[in-house]
Design an enzyme around this catalytic site. Sequence first.
Site, PDB file in Angstrom:
ATOM      1  CB  CYS A 131     -31.124  40.474 -12.551  1.00  0.00           C
ATOM      2  SG  CYS A 131     -29.962  39.434 -12.320  1.00  0.00           S
ATOM      3  NE  ARG A 231     -23.750  33.796 -14.135  1.00  0.00           N
ATOM      4  CZ  ARG A 231     -25.106  34.642 -14.220  1.00  0.00           C
ATOM      5  NH1 ARG A 231     -25.607  35.071 -14.979  1.00  0.00           N
ATOM      6  NH2 ARG A 231     -23.900  35.371 -13.469  1.00  0.00           N
ATOM      7  CG  HIS A 238     -32.032  35.780 -13.895  1.00  0.00           C
ATOM      8  ND1 HIS A 238     -31.956  35.038 -15.111  1.00  0.00           N
ATOM      9  CD2 HIS A 238     -31.595  36.012 -12.636  1.00  0.00           C
ATOM     10  CE1 HIS A 238     -30.369  35.472 -14.991  1.00  0.00           C
ATOM     11  NE2 HIS A 238     -30.017  36.650 -13.491  1.00  0.00           N
TER      12      HIS A 238
END
Length: 333
Positions: A131, A231, A238
């Site tokens: 991703c 994270r 993101h």
Amino acid sequence: MEKRRIAVVGATGMVGRMFLKVLEEHGIEADYELFASARSAGSCLPFFGTQQEVHELNEDSFKGKGFSYALFSAGGAISAKYAPLAAEAGAIVIDNSSQWRMDPEVPLVVPEVNPEALKSIPKGIVANPNCSTIQAVVPLKVLDDAFRIRRIVYSTYQAVSGAGQKGYQDLEDGLCGALPKKFPHPIAGNCIPHIDVFLENGNTKEEQKMIDETRKIMSRPDLRVSATCVRVPVYHGHSESINVEFERPYELAEIFRLFENAEGIIVRDDPKNNVYPMPIEAAGTDPVYVGRIRRDESVENGLNFWCVADNIRKGAALNAVQIMELLIKGENK
Ligand code: A2P
């Protein structure tokens, strides 16, 4: 004419459910079969206006079923075992796990960047990139074509949904004081500089994926890439700080013009009015957003920008469906 048959593996997961949503949104009519683990067998998911039953994935799921395509997002171990079975049965697998991405016989594709890689699919498997890599290479390809990139430094701020349902749950529960089950530390009110496992060289696997996959997708095996992946307590979207050095000089206005004209990119850059990309705005949408575009004055031909996208849409399900759409388009040629 008979309807095309399409399998969705991992249909009940975070990305799997988004597969269904994007397939509906794109109006891709087909005879679908949904698969997940034994835990979900017999349950139903809303899909194209009906409740569609979920089947347990097993070794007989594909043989003789006439699937043209199989979208997989059930983790690496499931892809390792079942993607070859689906391909053997005649389907083209589009796999969202990291299992096949670095196999030289498996194209790793972002449609805006390297659609030509789909010309040869020797194993019947196409890999959907990581991703955080997908959203980065969309703008980076535009820049590489224009000014040839010498070096990239990524710093990522990644949403919990990238870790699936369990990651999402850890943030929800953590906000109510519960201890984490998925992450090694609480994610609520915290940042964890640790995504996936640590490797011998000190990088995490997520960081190494960004390095290796960027090189493969951009066909630049020589490219110098460095990454730190973190994270953060965000549900969807993101964010990435991307620092680039070019071989050739550039004008900032050219960068804006290139991004503004590029497919799949939206420029959100008006700092005086507090306009820049943010995950809260990118969540639930398709584009890759770029902003905070400015010269890095510490090196020659350096550029900084900020890049945000919905990690489950462009970062996973949407990109996979776009790959399938390209292949479907190619069928009619
Ligand atoms: P299930 O919901 O039945 O566990 P996420 O990444 O969001 O956690 O989703 C993982 C997906 O992979 C889910 O659809 C999950 O199904 C599926 N999955 C996990 N293990 C298996 C398995 N052994 N066989 C098939 N699907 C699996």
